[in-house]
Design a protein around this motif. Structure first.
Motif, PDB file in Angstrom:
ATOM      1  N   VAL A  91       0.844  -1.194   0.000  1.00 38.19           N
ATOM      2  CA  VAL A  91       0.000   0.000   0.000  1.00 38.19           C
ATOM      3  C   VAL A  91       0.878   1.242   0.000  1.00 38.19           C
ATOM      4  CG1 VAL A  91      -1.824   1.253   1.196  1.00 38.19           C
ATOM      5  CG2 VAL A  91      -1.811  -1.256   1.213  1.00 38.19           C
ATOM      6  N   VAL A  92       0.625   2.145  -0.952  1.00 39.17           N
ATOM      7  CA  VAL A  92       1.392   3.389  -1.071  1.00 39.17           C
ATOM      8  C   VAL A  92       0.669   4.461  -0.263  1.00 39.17           C
ATOM      9  CG1 VAL A  92       2.323   5.116  -2.646  1.00 39.17           C
ATOM     10  CG2 VAL A  92       2.186   2.714  -3.359  1.00 39.17           C
ATOM     11  N   MET A  93       1.238   4.799   0.917  1.00 41.28           N
ATOM     12  CA  MET A  93       0.597   5.758   1.817  1.00 41.28           C
ATOM     13  C   MET A  93       1.372   7.064   1.925  1.00 41.28           C
ATOM     14  SD  MET A  93      -0.526   3.136   4.870  1.00 41.28           S
ATOM     15  CE  MET A  93       1.134   2.446   4.961  1.00 41.28           C
ATOM     16  N   GLY A  94       2.591   7.101   1.355  1.00 40.43           N
ATOM     17  CA  GLY A  94       3.377   8.319   1.415  1.00 40.43           C
ATOM     18  C   GLY A  94       3.965   8.579   2.775  1.00 40.43           C
ATOM     19  N   THR A  95       4.239   7.528   3.569  1.00 40.52           N
ATOM     20  CA  THR A  95       4.824   7.695   4.900  1.00 40.52           C
ATOM     21  C   THR A  95       6.248   7.136   4.910  1.00 40.52           C
ATOM     22  OG1 THR A  95       4.016   5.553   5.679  1.00 40.52           O
ATOM     23  CG2 THR A  95       2.541   7.435   5.940  1.00 40.52           C
ATOM     24  N   ILE A  96       6.989   7.480   5.969  1.00 39.14           N
ATOM     25  CA  ILE A  96       8.353   6.968   6.105  1.00 39.14           C
ATOM     26  C   ILE A  96       8.333   5.458   6.338  1.00 39.14           C
ATOM     27  CG2 ILE A  96      10.432   7.049   7.534  1.00 39.14           C
ATOM     28  CD1 ILE A  96       9.839   9.975   8.073  1.00 39.14           C
ATOM     29  N   ALA A  97       7.345   4.975   7.100  1.00 37.02           N
ATOM     30  CA  ALA A  97       7.250   3.542   7.383  1.00 37.02           C
ATOM     31  C   ALA A  97       7.065   2.734   6.104  1.00 37.02           C
ATOM     32  CB  ALA A  97       6.096   3.277   8.348  1.00 37.02           C
ATOM     33  N   GLU A  98       6.449   3.346   5.130  1.00 33.98           N
ATOM     34  CA  GLU A  98       6.196   2.643   3.863  1.00 33.98           C
ATOM     35  C   GLU A  98       7.497   2.227   3.178  1.00 33.98           C
ATOM     36  OE1 GLU A  98       5.113   4.059  -0.556  1.00 33.98           O
ATOM     37  OE2 GLU A  98       3.963   4.997   1.059  1.00 33.98           O
ATOM     38  N   SER A  99       8.554   3.026   3.346  1.00 31.03           N
ATOM     39  CA  SER A  99       9.815   2.735   2.673  1.00 31.03           C
ATOM     40  C   SER A  99      10.450   1.450   3.193  1.00 31.03           C
ATOM     41  CB  SER A  99      10.794   3.896   2.853  1.00 31.03           C
ATOM     42  OG  SER A  99      11.105   4.083   4.235  1.00 31.03           O
ATOM     43  N   ARG A 100      10.034   1.004   4.390  1.00 36.06           N
ATOM     44  CA  ARG A 100      10.596  -0.228   4.948  1.00 36.06           C
ATOM     45  C   ARG A 100       9.854  -1.474   4.477  1.00 36.06           C
ATOM     46  NH1 ARG A 100      10.876   3.206   9.635  1.00 36.06           N
ATOM     47  NH2 ARG A 100       8.970   2.261  10.449  1.00 36.06           N
ATOM     48  N   LEU A 101       8.756  -1.280   3.790  1.00 34.72           N
ATOM     49  CA  LEU A 101       7.993  -2.419   3.296  1.00 34.72           C
ATOM     50  C   LEU A 101       8.626  -2.975   2.022  1.00 34.72           C
ATOM     51  CD1 LEU A 101       4.357  -1.061   3.823  1.00 34.72           C
ATOM     52  CD2 LEU A 101       5.637  -2.643   5.283  1.00 34.72           C
ATOM     53  N   PRO A 102       8.622  -4.310   1.829  1.00 38.40           N
ATOM     54  CA  PRO A 102       9.267  -4.896   0.651  1.00 38.40           C
ATOM     55  C   PRO A 102       8.513  -4.579  -0.630  1.00 38.40           C
ATOM     56  CG  PRO A 102       8.044  -6.565   1.853  1.00 38.40           C
ATOM     57  CD  PRO A 102       8.004  -5.326   2.701  1.00 38.40           C
ATOM     58  N   ILE A 103       9.252  -4.553  -1.733  1.00 39.48           N
ATOM     59  CA  ILE A 103       8.622  -4.339  -3.039  1.00 39.48           C
ATOM     60  C   ILE A 103       8.398  -5.674  -3.759  1.00 39.48           C
ATOM     61  CG2 ILE A 103       9.553  -2.019  -3.308  1.00 39.48           C
ATOM     62  CD1 ILE A 103      11.723  -3.199  -5.100  1.00 39.48           C
ATOM     63  N   THR A 104       8.849  -6.768  -3.139  1.00 41.54           N
ATOM     64  CA  THR A 104       8.541  -8.116  -3.628  1.00 41.54           C
ATOM     65  C   THR A 104       8.090  -8.945  -2.436  1.00 41.54           C
ATOM     66  OG1 THR A 104      10.826  -8.858  -3.329  1.00 41.54           O
ATOM     67  CG2 THR A 104      10.220  -8.001  -5.507  1.00 41.54           C
ATOM     68  N   LEU A 105       7.344  -9.998  -2.692  1.00 41.25           N
ATOM     69  CA  LEU A 105       6.853 -10.851  -1.618  1.00 41.25           C
ATOM     70  C   LEU A 105       8.035 -11.583  -0.979  1.00 41.25           C
ATOM     71  CD1 LEU A 105       4.216 -11.908  -0.268  1.00 41.25           C
ATOM     72  CD2 LEU A 105       4.404 -13.875  -1.790  1.00 41.25           C
ATOM     73  N   PRO A 106       8.230 -11.475   0.339  1.00 45.58           N
ATOM     74  CA  PRO A 106       9.341 -12.171   0.989  1.00 45.58           C
ATOM     75  C   PRO A 106       9.207 -13.690   0.833  1.00 45.58           C
ATOM     76  CG  PRO A 106       8.397 -10.491   2.432  1.00 45.58           C
ATOM     77  CD  PRO A 106       7.472 -10.628   1.283  1.00 45.58           C
TER      78      PRO A 106
END
Length: 330
Positions: A91-106
């Protein structure tokens, strides 16, 4: 009037979309091919698939503290309600926490059906072999079961038992990992025992054993080049001993035979494909011969050369043997 109605409808649609976007996030698909489901269940009908990197509508109200539910309600290409598994979407929320989320399924992507490269030359046909046949030379310690003579001996020499070993196995059904193989093992071995008696008589004992039984193996470790395989099973054994005893002036020969049962275990190391579809194998067998007797039907013509017993009795005997050979896969 017709033109005004058409203009009003377009403007209304645009305002609805703008309003929807204000109350929604963008979701980016992070798996190869995500399904849009008719119901929030993996068993539901797939109405559409979305490729990795494409965006989906994610209602803001379902995102709580950055977490999304198991299934995200969204829309398919025709505007109907559909559901997409939440773990397949970032989910693209525009927060700093979002940058720590993976862009591929772990870990493993269950939607990625692509074959790992290099693609086998036999594709789309199966290239693995599910039958194995091995032939080896075997050398083991003597089981030391001599005949009970009526004379004491001064020296006795046991030689190693030498023979052949072969297996024929097939991959166990439903084994997804190609590790378990079940089939048959057979061994044929021969050994000799020489005795010199105190009265100067001599004896030569020749022993032959034919063995066969069910065999189960497990590839405990394997890669493209090597395999470490463990095996277990049991064999039914036919024993034949030929004894010649006497001296330069007289001698006599008798044959003794019987059956026994032997559980056994094995370990072997394999080097894959030293030749096309052919592996090098080397390892060790450990067998436990259970108590048994060998009997003779031969009449005794020179009683002084023999003991009173008409059979050879053997207790529990352990045998360790080394083997080396080749294994063919087909």
């Amino acid at each position: 009037m017709h033109f005004k109605s058409k203009y009003f409808f377009s403007l209304s649609t645009f305002l609805i979309l703008i309003s929807g976007n204000i109350h929604a996030y963008d979701g980016v698909v992070i798996v190869l091919e995500a399904p849009l489901l008719r119901e929030p269940s993996l068993r539901a009908t797939v109405v559409q698939t979305i490729r990795k990197g494409e965006r989906v509508y994610v209602p803001r109200e379902i995102v709580i503290d950055g977490a999304v539910p198991e299934f995200i309600p969204t829309f398919d290409r025709t505007g109907n309600r559909a559901y997409i598994p939440g773990r397949y979407v970032k989910v693209v929320m525009g927060t700093i926490a979002e940058s720590r989320l993976p862009i591929t399924l772990p870990g493993h992507d269950p939607t990625d059906y692509r074959i790992e490269e290099p693609i086998p030359t036999s594709y789309p046909f199966e290239d693995r072999s599910f039958l194995r046949a091995s032939v080896s030379i075997s050398v083991g310690n003597s089981t030391k079961s001599p005949y009970a003579y009526n004379s004491a001996f001064s020296t006795q020499e046991y030689r190693s038992e030498i023979g052949g070993r072969f297996t024929l196995t097939r991959k166990v059904a439903h084994d997804q990992y190609d590790r378990f193989y079940f089939g048959f093992i057979g061994l044929v071995t021969s050994g000799k025992n020489s005795l010199v008696f105190k009265n100067s008589n001599l004896a030569e004992e020749g022993r032959d054993i034919i063995r066969g039984g069910p065999w189960l193996t497990f590839d405990g470790y394997k890669n493209d080049k090597y395999r470490l395989t463990l095996g277990t099973g049991f064999t039914f054994n036919y024993h034949k001993s030929t004894i010649t005893t006497g001296n330069v002036s007289m001698y006599e020969q008798r044959t003794f035979s019987g059956y026994s049962f032997s559980p056994m275990v094995s370990s072997n190391f394999q080097i894959n494909d030293v030749l096309p579809y052919t592996d090098f194998v080397g390892g060790m067998d450990v067998s436990l011969f259970l108590p048994h007797s060998l009997k003779s039907n031969d009449a005794v013509e020179i009683p002084g050369l023999w003991g009173e017993s008409n059979q050879i009795d053997s207790g529990i005997k352990a045998q360790a043997s080394m083997f080396i050979g080749v294994q063919v896969k087909y």
